[in-house]
Design a protein around this motif. Structure first.
Motif, PDB file in Angstrom:
ATOM      1  N   ASP A 165       0.819  -1.222   0.000  1.00  9.15           N
ATOM      2  CA  ASP A 165       0.000   0.000   0.000  1.00  9.15           C
ATOM      3  C   ASP A 165       0.852   1.271   0.000  1.00  9.15           C
ATOM      4  OD1 ASP A 165      -2.380  -1.412   0.047  1.00  9.15           O
ATOM      5  OD2 ASP A 165      -2.516  -1.411   2.240  1.00  9.15           O
ATOM      6  N   VAL A 166       2.130   1.117   0.299  1.00  6.67           N
ATOM      7  CA  VAL A 166       3.020   2.292   0.344  1.00  6.67           C
ATOM      8  C   VAL A 166       3.582   2.542  -1.051  1.00  6.67           C
ATOM      9  CG1 VAL A 166       5.049   3.308   1.466  1.00  6.67           C
ATOM     10  CG2 VAL A 166       3.658   1.618   2.696  1.00  6.67           C
ATOM     11  N   ASP A 167       4.154   1.475  -1.629  1.00  9.44           N
ATOM     12  CA  ASP A 167       4.822   1.617  -2.928  1.00  9.44           C
ATOM     13  C   ASP A 167       5.097   0.200  -3.461  1.00  9.44           C
ATOM     14  OD1 ASP A 167       6.487   2.223  -5.051  1.00  9.44           O
ATOM     15  OD2 ASP A 167       8.228   2.678  -3.789  1.00  9.44           O
ATOM     16  N   ARG A 168       4.513  -0.090  -4.618  1.00 11.78           N
ATOM     17  CA  ARG A 168       4.631  -1.442  -5.162  1.00 11.78           C
ATOM     18  C   ARG A 168       6.100  -1.864  -5.312  1.00 11.78           C
ATOM     19  NH1 ARG A 168       4.857  -4.614  -9.765  1.00 11.78           N
ATOM     20  NH2 ARG A 168       3.047  -5.931 -10.224  1.00 11.78           N
ATOM     21  N   ALA A 169       6.938  -0.943  -5.806  1.00 11.06           N
ATOM     22  CA  ALA A 169       8.348  -1.283  -6.054  1.00 11.06           C
ATOM     23  C   ALA A 169       9.059  -1.627  -4.737  1.00 11.06           C
ATOM     24  CB  ALA A 169       9.055  -0.129  -6.760  1.00 11.06           C
ATOM     25  N   LEU A 170       8.728  -0.880  -3.686  1.00 11.47           N
ATOM     26  CA  LEU A 170       9.317  -1.164  -2.365  1.00 11.47           C
ATOM     27  C   LEU A 170       8.926  -2.568  -1.909  1.00 11.47           C
ATOM     28  CD1 LEU A 170      10.429  -0.021   0.545  1.00 11.47           C
ATOM     29  CD2 LEU A 170       7.986   0.180   1.021  1.00 11.47           C
ATOM     30  N   CYS A 171       7.653  -2.901  -2.106  1.00 13.28           N
ATOM     31  CA  CYS A 171       7.149  -4.214  -1.706  1.00 13.28           C
ATOM     32  C   CYS A 171       7.885  -5.328  -2.466  1.00 13.28           C
ATOM     33  CB  CYS A 171       5.637  -4.248  -1.968  1.00 13.28           C
ATOM     34  SG  CYS A 171       4.911  -5.864  -1.728  1.00 13.28           S
ATOM     35  N   VAL A 172       8.003  -5.153  -3.784  1.00 16.51           N
ATOM     36  CA  VAL A 172       8.683  -6.187  -4.585  1.00 16.51           C
ATOM     37  C   VAL A 172      10.133  -6.331  -4.124  1.00 16.51           C
ATOM     38  CG1 VAL A 172       9.459  -6.812  -6.918  1.00 16.51           C
ATOM     39  CG2 VAL A 172       7.154  -5.886  -6.580  1.00 16.51           C
TER      40      VAL A 172
END
Ligand code: FDA
Length: 306
Positions: A102-109
């Motif tokens: 929910d913050v940032d897709r790239a961060l999650c990946v």
């Protein structure tokens, strides 16, 4: 109706204070292995000794800040190291919203990929849990992106969603490892079977697809009818018990867990731990409102002893 109300409450963290605390402790302890990784590893040790494997879940979801997502990722690094150190037969399960979706897709990946790479170095495996339907498509897309680069990652499919048969066929064709469950969230009839009987029938159909065409599926259920359907399908098709595993939640149907192990089936227990137990616990109550009685008895007992 009660299930819907309880699932609504799962999304109201403010209620945790009222519902939680000391009074809920016996109920929390039944379903959650403890607050710390050491508590969880002790539970894994006991499960391994009883002939079951485990998957560790650091409780938490829907984080709103990058720091919280990174902190969760660090906790999962610690989990992988602890499994390795202890020589435990266990892997890890995580939620993408806990790792920053929910913050940032790239961060999650980035966070999840780092864990998958770490797990690969230990010869271990990461399972991506499936959350509510707002996240189904993105979760599958991120899973596929990671699976293209790493094979030690798997995903979860929920039998209550109409789309799941198509998803399973695609995942089977890719050679992906799938955990099949019924689904734990409140979903509209436009996308999910409103009747439990239809979810159950779909579970059986998807289980058969996974057993005959999939790669080492996890059949995650406490429902004796689903388990019997799996056993008889496997026997009929000549599928050996080491080609799949049953999975159950910590503290749920321990009798059935032990029985399946005695009968030579593989059993993995999902071991949640950590301070963020509230939404997890409320979903367990929604699955079996009789657990509320267990809760009420705990409250009365604590009152008597206070
Ligand atoms: P069902 O709900 O029909 O219950 C059948 C019987 O099992 C009940 O009559 C009761 O005897 C027993 N039982 C079930 N739940 C119980 C409980 N909480 N307490 C006591 N007894 C209970 N969901 C999801 O949406 N995403 C996910 O990633 C996962 N991951 C996952 C991993 C594992 C290992 C398991 C076992 C389950 C999940 N789930 C999940 C949860 C799943 O979707 C589902 O909500 C529960 O497993 C309950 O469904 P059952 O298949 O057990 O059947």
């Amino acid at each position: 109706m009660l299930r819907g109300t309880l699932l609504y409450l799962a999304d109201q963290p403010a209620l945790k204070r009222m519902f939680g605390g000391a009074l809920a402790r016996p109920l929390v302890r039944r379903f959650v292995a403890g607050e710390t990784l050491a508590d969880a590893m002790a539970a894994v040790g006991r499960l391994n000794a009883a002939g079951t494997t485990a998957t560790l879940d650091y409780l938490g979801e829907s984080v709103a800040r990058a720091e919280a997502a990174n902190k969760a990722a660090l906790q999962y690094v610690a989990i992988l190291h602890a499994i390795e150190r202890q020589g435990a037969r266990a892997n890890a399960s995580l939620k993408l919203t806990q790792l920053g979706l929910d913050v940032d897709r790239a961060l999650c990946v980035r966070n999840v990929e780092r864990l998958v790479v770490q797990a690969a170095q230990f010869g271990n495996f990461i399972r991506i849990d499936m959350e509510g339907s707002d996240y189904t498509q993105t979760t599958l897309e991120i899973f596929k992106e990671l699976f293209a680069r790493h094979k030690n990652v798997g995903v979860v499919i929920q039998a209550y969603l109409y789309r799941s048969e198509a998803d399973i066929r695609e995942l089977n064709a890719m050679g992906a490892r799938v955990r099949l469950c019924k689904g734990a969230y409140s979903e509209p009839a436009s996308i999910a079977f409103p009747d439990k009987a239809d979810t159950d029938a779909n579970f059986v159909k998807l289980m058969q697809l996974l057993l005959s065409e999939g790669v080492y599926p996890g059949i995650a259920t406490h429902d004796e009818r689903m388990i019997e359907a799996t056993r008889s399908f496997a026997a009929r098709e000549g599928i050996l018990p080491d080609r799949f595993e049953f999975q159950m939640l910590y503290g749920v149907r321990r009798d059935l867990q032990a029985q399946l192990v005695r009968e030579g089936y593989r059993m993995r227990v999902y071991v949640p731990y950590g301070g963020e137990w509230y939404p997890y616990l409320v979903r367990r109550l929604a699955e079996r409102p009789a657990n509320l009685l267990f809760f009420a008895r705990g409250v009365l007992r604590e009152r008597r002893h206070s």
